[in-house]
Scaffold this active site. Structure first.
Site, PDB file in Angstrom:
ATOM      1  N   TYR A  42      65.347  67.033  39.151  1.00  0.00           N
ATOM      2  CA  TYR A  42      64.484  68.078  38.589  1.00  0.00           C
ATOM      3  C   TYR A  42      63.042  67.881  39.057  1.00  0.00           C
ATOM      4  CZ  TYR A  42      61.887  70.853  35.171  1.00  0.00           C
ATOM      5  OH  TYR A  42      61.028  71.743  34.571  1.00  0.00           O
ATOM      6  N   SER A  77      56.501  72.543  37.453  1.00  0.00           N
ATOM      7  CA  SER A  77      56.477  71.645  36.292  1.00  0.00           C
ATOM      8  C   SER A  77      55.456  70.545  36.517  1.00  0.00           C
ATOM      9  CB  SER A  77      57.853  71.007  36.071  1.00  0.00           C
ATOM     10  OG  SER A  77      57.797  69.997  35.075  1.00  0.00           O
TER      11      SER A  77
END
Length: 275
Positions: free
Chosen positions: A170, A156
């Site tokens: 995350y 990401s």
């Protein structure tokens, strides 16, 4: 006479290739699955939600390749090992592994729970590492010096820069997955396996749906992206096919941003004081 189609097929066709995409039944995973199947690959997809995988397989029927749904709980060690065993029973070689399954957890700093770290790190880092390790024999059997087997980890942009919501675990998990990618690329190169990561910016998916449905949210997000738009399916498909097919055989150990320039977005600097 060679045609354009022949040339493109020589670079990007995946006919006769076998792949596994975790979380391949929805969101970014489904984009990846559709790209691989459209290019001729036989693709296994796996997630906890078997119904989503079955629906995806039905939706992709009739394309050049095929899609076979499987159920797997990658939040547990047994679930990861069971998936690896299942794939080993279905094929004697694996050309492509895409570790896409993941989860997030957002909460303010003061309320961010202990549990949010263990659960997120397990699915986003431990599971792809372990699944890759368990499938190395199948990947090594498929790889050759000119056409290595491929592992793609879906990271990401939040693992590259401190951007967006305070999804602490995350973001850290994706940064960790990027670094695991670099380590594995070194470990398995002699087995003719490449390992790369894609670091997507905002794409329409189950994970981003709660934000994108809010009024004016898309416009605000696009203002933080130099190309001023969200990612689209063809963006993901193009990069995945490059990494998985003949055209990407010499790429390994790379963390590739697919974010419209978000990871290099220039924030206002000292020149703002001159206005």
């Amino acid at each position: 006479m060679s045609t354009v189609s022949d040339y493109l097929a020589s670079l990007f066709s995946l006919e006769s290739k076998t792949a596994l995409v975790t979380g391949g039944g929805s969101g970014v995973g489904l984009m990846i699955t559709r790209a691989l199947v459209s290019a001729g690959a036989k693709v296994f997809i796996a997630s906890r939600k078997l119904e989503a995988c079955q629906a995806a397989a039905e939706n992709l029927a009739g394309l050049a390749g095929s899609c076979q749904p499987r159920q797997a709980d990658l939040q547990t060690e047994d679930g990861v090992n069971q998936l690896a065993e299942t794939i080993g029973e279905q094929t004697d070689r694996l050309d492509i592994l895409v570790n896409n399954s993941g989860r997030s957890w957002g909460a303010p700093l003061a309320q961010f729970p202990w549990k949010a770290w263990g659960d997120v790190m397990t699915l986003n880092v431990t599971a792809p590492f372990t699944l890759t390790r368990q499938l190395i024999p199948l990947l090594a059997r498929a790889g050759t010096p000119d056409q290595p087997a491929r592992v793609i980890n879906i990271g990401s942009v939040m693992g590259l820069v401190p951007h967006g919501l305070p999804a602490y675990s995350y973001s850290a998990s994706k940064a960790a997955l990027h670094h695991v990618t670099r380590f594995l690329a070194n470990e398995v190169a002699d087995l003719h396996i490449t390992v790369n990561a894609i670091a997507p910016g905002p794409f329409p998916s189950d994970m981003t749906a709660f934000i994108l449905k809010k009024e004016n949210a898309v416009r605000k997000i696009e203002n933080t992206i130099p190309l001023h738009r969200l990612g689209a399916e063809q963006d993901m498909a193009g990069l995945v096919l490059c990494l998985c097919a003949a055209g990407g055989a010499y790429i390994s150990g790379s963390i590739i941003p697919l974010d419209g320039g978000m990871s290099v977005f220039r924030t206002p600097g000292l020149e703002q004081g001159l206005e």
